[in-house]
Scaffold this motif. Structure first.
Motif, short mmCIF file in Angstrom:
data_model
loop_
_atom_site.label_atom_id
_atom_site.label_comp_id
_atom_site.label_asym_id
_atom_site.label_seq_id
_atom_site.Cartn_x
_atom_site.Cartn_y
_atom_site.Cartn_z
N ASP A 1 14.01 12.97 17.37
CA ASP A 1 14.33 13.18 15.98
C ASP A 1 14.39 11.70 15.18
OD1 ASP A 1 14.36 15.94 16.02
OD2 ASP A 1 16.34 15.94 16.45
N LYS A 2 14.39 10.66 15.89
CA LYS A 2 14.55 9.37 15.37
C LYS A 2 13.33 8.93 14.65
CE LYS A 2 17.97 7.16 15.50
NZ LYS A 2 18.87 6.66 14.65
N LEU A 3 13.50 8.51 13.35
CA LEU A 3 12.35 8.04 12.81
C LEU A 3 12.08 6.25 13.26
CD1 LEU A 3 12.84 9.52 9.28
CD2 LEU A 3 11.06 9.90 11.14
N ALA A 4 13.61 5.88 13.01
CA ALA A 4 13.16 4.33 13.59
C ALA A 4 13.29 4.16 14.96
CB ALA A 4 14.91 3.65 13.08
N LYS A 5 12.46 3.11 15.50
CA LYS A 5 11.98 3.02 16.81
C LYS A 5 12.67 1.66 17.30
CE LYS A 5 9.45 6.51 17.00
NZ LYS A 5 9.97 7.77 17.64
N ASP A 6 13.78 1.19 16.47
CA ASP A 6 14.44 -0.18 17.05
C ASP A 6 15.60 0.19 18.13
OD1 ASP A 6 16.08 1.09 15.18
OD2 ASP A 6 16.93 -0.57 14.46
N LYS A 7 15.91 1.19 18.47
CA LYS A 7 16.76 1.60 19.44
C LYS A 7 16.08 2.52 20.78
CE LYS A 7 19.75 0.22 16.70
NZ LYS A 7 20.42 -1.24 16.66
N HIS A 8 16.41 1.85 21.77
CA HIS A 8 15.61 2.51 23.05
C HIS A 8 16.61 2.75 23.89
CE1 HIS A 8 11.87 0.66 21.38
NE2 HIS A 8 12.56 -0.56 21.06
N VAL A 9 16.15 3.95 24.55
CA VAL A 9 17.02 4.38 25.79
C VAL A 9 16.20 4.27 26.94
CG1 VAL A 9 18.42 6.20 26.70
CG2 VAL A 9 18.67 5.63 24.43
N VAL A 10 16.56 3.49 27.94
CA VAL A 10 15.77 3.33 28.90
C VAL A 10 16.09 3.71 30.36
CG1 VAL A 10 14.53 1.59 30.57
CG2 VAL A 10 14.85 1.18 27.79
N CYS A 11 15.45 4.81 30.95
CA CYS A 11 15.90 5.47 32.01
C CYS A 11 14.90 5.83 33.01
CB CYS A 11 16.53 6.92 31.69
SG CYS A 11 17.57 7.48 32.86
N THR A 12 15.07 5.32 34.30
CA THR A 12 13.95 5.85 35.54
C THR A 12 13.90 7.22 35.53
OG1 THR A 12 15.65 5.19 36.99
CG2 THR A 12 14.54 3.55 36.50
N ILE A 13 12.63 7.56 36.08
CA ILE A 13 12.33 8.78 36.70
C ILE A 13 13.72 9.57 37.16
CG2 ILE A 13 10.85 10.16 38.16
CD1 ILE A 13 8.76 8.15 37.72
N PRO A 14 14.02 10.73 36.88
CA PRO A 14 13.29 11.67 36.03
C PRO A 14 13.72 11.56 34.59
CG PRO A 14 15.27 12.74 37.03
CD PRO A 14 15.43 11.18 37.58
N CYS A 15 14.38 10.56 34.02
CA CYS A 15 14.83 10.48 32.67
C CYS A 15 13.50 10.42 31.78
CB CYS A 15 15.85 9.57 32.48
SG CYS A 15 17.49 9.54 33.22
N ASN A 16 12.95 9.03 31.90
CA ASN A 16 11.52 8.91 31.35
C ASN A 16 11.82 8.75 29.96
OD1 ASN A 16 8.95 8.02 31.32
ND2 ASN A 16 8.12 10.19 31.21
N LEU A 17 12.77 8.19 29.36
CA LEU A 17 13.10 8.40 28.08
C LEU A 17 12.70 7.29 27.03
CD1 LEU A 17 17.01 9.29 28.32
CD2 LEU A 17 15.16 10.84 27.49
N TYR A 18 12.03 6.35 27.50
CA TYR A 18 11.89 5.00 26.61
C TYR A 18 10.89 5.47 25.48
CZ TYR A 18 10.53 0.25 25.29
OH TYR A 18 10.39 -1.01 24.72
#
Length: 452
Positions: free
Chosen positions: A435-452
């Motif tokens: 839902d985020k329009l801004a892409k300046d925040k990143h949640v990085v998670c290895t498999i199985p998260c795969n959120l980047y």
């Protein structure tokens, strides 16, 4: 026949003496790694094989058992001379007579003694005798312009003569690292009024050396990888100009209150890789210049919120690989300032964080809590934080992230890999990210998260 006998004796004398005077036999002179200047079959002098034009660097390779008198003399058109892997056993006094250059280096040879008179009438800025077998140094004579003396990787155990450095009045850097020294003459540095950097890494000091005169200008002292187990109070009393002190890889177990506190110029302090379990509450008080302190890999079980009173410039705090179990309220209250803080608490045993642990903290560059035992991460923990670039929560036991995810993930990068996120929590984060329009925040998670 009367004339023939003296001639024969003379010829035999020349034949017996001359070979012993030949320094350079089957050696090569280089001006770069792949460009030869000369190949010397047999010679007593290096100078005769050099051009009259100026040279920046020459390196000499090939076996040279002895540097005889005058063998490297009267050279003034070269800046740097390197003797590399020559198996030199001895340097005779006068070998470098009337030598003028910036750097002389003898590396990977078999020298055991630096004799008195070797460096007479030598104009030199840097002298390096490294990776040899030195066990004895006689007093240096000459070298009135020497600024850097490096004797790393030798077998020095004792410097018996406290006057061996007296004539090196311009010396600024002294490196005795990687030897076997356990004690130094008390007056060794008395004439070195311009000495700034003193390196004693990887020796056998059991005690902090008490050899520093009142007039010392030393601003960097390297004592890492020794055997020091305690720091007496007032030990830095004569080191008021000291800005960098390295004591990692020693045997320290505690830090008392009157060693570092009140030091006016100390900016960087490395106490990592010791056995420190206790630190006095006021051990780091009133250090106005302290910027970086390393306490990595010790045995601290608690972080004392009273540490670092009146240290207004501190912003790098290394506490990884200790045994800290919790972060209490206002844990870092004494390091609040306008700088972006860099705090590493990775690889501890942190299970709980007080809701007000980071209260008042506005600016983080990095908050590293990886490899701990956290089970939750709540958005309110960073409620007061306005700026944070990196939040590392890798390899904890976090099952879900509570509260407003805009607050929980306000860091530019949040690392969540190797946690135990429930499917519901993971989906909540995925939906928030989508839902985020801004892409300046990143949640990085290895498999199985795969959120980047």
């Amino acid at each position: 026949m009367r004339l023939e006998v003296p001639l024969l004796i003379f010829a035999l004398t020349i034949a017996s003496v001359k070979p012993s005077e030949i320094t350079f036999e089957n050696v090569t002179v280089w001006i770069s790694a792949d460009e030869k200047l000369a190949e010397i079959e047999s010679s007593t002098s290096l100078k005769q094989h050099l051009p009259d034009t100026s040279l920046d660097i020459i390196a000499i390779t090939g076996e040279i058992p002895v540097l005889y008198e005058n063998s490297v003399s009267n050279i003034s058109n070269v800046k740097h001379i390197y003797f590399h892997e020559n198996e030199i056993l001895d340097i005779k006094p006068g070998a470098f007579k009337n030598l003028t250059l910036e750097t002389l280096e003898v590396v990977y040879s078999n020298l055991t003694t630096l004799k008195n008179g070797i460096f007479s009438n030598v104009s030199l800025k840097t002298l390096e005798i490294t990776s040899n077998l030195l066990t004895k140094i006689e007093p240096f004579e000459g070298l009135p312009t020497l600024k850097i003396l490096v004797l790393r990787h030798n077998n020095l155990e004792d410097l018996d003569d406290e006057h061996i450095l007296d004539q090196l009045v311009e010396l600024q850097v002294l490196d005795l690292s990687y030897n076997k020294i356990s004690v130094l003459p008390r007056n060794l540095l008395d004439n070195l009024h311009k000495l700034k950097t003193f390196m004693l890494r990887k020796n056998k000091f059991w005690y902090f050396p008490e050899i520093f005169p009142n007039s010392t200008q030393i601003d960097m002292l390297e004592l890492s990888s020794n055997l020091i187990s305690q720091l007496p109070g007032g030990i830095l009393g004569n080191l008021q100009n000291l800005s960098r002190l390295y004591l990692s890889f020693n045997h320290l177990e505690s830090i008392p209150s009157n060693v570092f506190s009140g030091h006016p110029n100390l900016k960087e302090l490395d106490l990592s890789y010791n056995r420190i379990s206790t630190i006095a509450s006021n051990a780091f008080d009133d250090m106005p210049q302290l910027v970086n302190i390393k306490l990595t890999r010790n045995k601290l079980k608690k972080y004392d919120p009273n540490w670092f009173h009146n240290t207004p410039n501190l912003y790098q705090l290394h506490l990884a690989n200790n045994e800290i179990e919790d972060l209490p309220e206002g844990v870092f209250r004494n390091i609040f300032n306008e700088k972006k803080q860099w705090v590493s608490l990775s690889s501890n045993k942190i299970k709980t964080i007080s809701p007000n642990a980071f209260r008042g903290f506005k600016y983080f560059d990095t908050l590293n809590l990886a490899y701990n035992e956290l089970e939750t991460w709540d958005a309110t923990l960073l409620a007061d934080t306005e700026v944070i670039f990196y939040l590392n929560l890798v390899h904890n036991k976090i099952k879900c992230v509570g509260g407003d995810l805009d607050q929980a993930f306000k860091a530019n990068f949040t690392y969540l890999g190797l946690n135990q996120l429930t499917p519901q929590c993971l989906q909540k984060i995925v939906d928030w990210r989508g839902d985020k329009l801004a892409k300046d925040k990143h949640v990085v998670c290895t498999i199985p998260c795969n959120l980047y």
